[in-house]
Design an enzyme around this catalytic site. Structure first.
Site, PDB file in Angstrom:
ATOM      1  N   ARG A  61       0.823  -1.226   0.000  1.00 54.89           N
ATOM      2  CA  ARG A  61       0.000   0.000   0.000  1.00 54.89           C
ATOM      3  C   ARG A  61       0.847   1.261   0.000  1.00 54.89           C
ATOM      4  O   ARG A  61       0.340   2.350  -0.288  1.00 54.89           O
ATOM      5  CB  ARG A  61      -0.988  -0.029   1.173  1.00 54.89           C
ATOM      6  CG  ARG A  61      -2.090  -1.054   0.976  1.00 54.89           C
ATOM      7  CD  ARG A  61      -3.031  -1.104   2.173  1.00 54.89           C
ATOM      8  NE  ARG A  61      -2.409  -1.655   3.364  1.00 54.89           N
ATOM      9  CZ  ARG A  61      -2.380  -2.950   3.684  1.00 54.89           C
ATOM     10  NH1 ARG A  61      -2.967  -3.826   2.901  1.00 54.89           N
ATOM     11  NH2 ARG A  61      -1.787  -3.367   4.778  1.00 54.89           N
ATOM     12  N   GLU A  98       1.990  -5.494  14.164  1.00 54.14           N
ATOM     13  CA  GLU A  98       0.801  -5.544  15.019  1.00 54.14           C
ATOM     14  C   GLU A  98       0.233  -6.962  15.031  1.00 54.14           C
ATOM     15  O   GLU A  98      -0.268  -7.438  16.018  1.00 54.14           O
ATOM     16  CB  GLU A  98      -0.239  -4.535  14.491  1.00 54.14           C
ATOM     17  CG  GLU A  98      -1.347  -4.184  15.461  1.00 54.14           C
ATOM     18  CD  GLU A  98      -2.375  -3.253  14.838  1.00 54.14           C
ATOM     19  OE1 GLU A  98      -2.294  -2.961  13.632  1.00 54.14           O
ATOM     20  OE2 GLU A  98      -3.286  -2.838  15.572  1.00 54.14           O
TER      21      GLU A  98
END
Ligand code: AMP
Length: 181
Positions: A61, A98
């Site tokens: 991204r 994460e």
């Protein structure tokens, strides 16, 4: 920058890819011409006088706006990719994120000591992937390194901003939006 436009068009997907993750889906920005223009214009305004010669985008991204911004800045574009994707000799760096762990790579001739580098990604969570990209770029000893995110998450337990600011420097980091939920 039209923050309201961006907030209105950002999709939040709860529990993706794992339960408890609020996934900020920037594809809803990228498919919208007005949002895409807004993102690139906002970043161009921030970086136009910094002498950036290379924009490094983090897969995948970070490629979209990173490449568009490089074109606007008259800079080159470099891909930081997942393992095994780059065909020539690379430098590699492992990192925790994460959710899960990963490795990224960069071609070992991607940057020179004359470059002023902007590393760009869509989102800051723990800061693990940007830390790895920053450490890779530092291997080339460029003149200067800046770091940008479209979104910075500052939620309970996510200390990515402070973690990165500690070794990159607050003055070299920007985010277009800071989200707390
Ligand atoms: P981190 O290394 O923890 O800062 O994670 C940042 C990277 O993981 C970015 O490349 C993001 O695309 C992706 N990511 C992590 N958490 C999220 C989230 N909540 N929403 C969207 N993307 C995320």
């Amino acid at each position: 920058m039209n923050k309201e436009l961006l907030l209105r068009h950002l999709r939040n997907v709860p529990d993706f890819p794992l339960k408890g993750i609020q996934f900020k889906d920037v594809s809803t920005w990228f498919k919208n011409a007005e949002c895409l223009t807004e993102l690139v214009n906002a970043l161009y305004d921030i970086y136009k006088d910094k002498g950036i010669t290379k924009v490094v985008g983090i897969e995948s991204r970070g490629f979209v706006v990173g490449a568009a911004l490089a074109l606007r800045l008259g800079a080159g574009f470099v891909m930081c990719r997942k393992p095994g994707k780059l065909p020539a000799a690379t430098h590699k760096m492992a990192y925790g994120k994460e959710y899960g762990t990963d490795t990224i790579e960069i071609h070992d001739d991607a940057i020179t000591p004359d470059d002023v580098v902007l590393i760009h990604d869509d989102l800051l969570a723990t800061g693990g992937s940007m830390r790895a990209a920053y450490d890779l770029v530092r291997l080339f000893e460029p003149k200067d390194i800046y770091v940008n995110f479209l979104i910075e998450l500052r939620m309970e337990g996510l200390k990515g901003h402070d973690y990165l600011a500690h070794f990159i420097g607050e003055e070299r980091m920007t985010a277009l939006l800071t989200l707390t939920e």
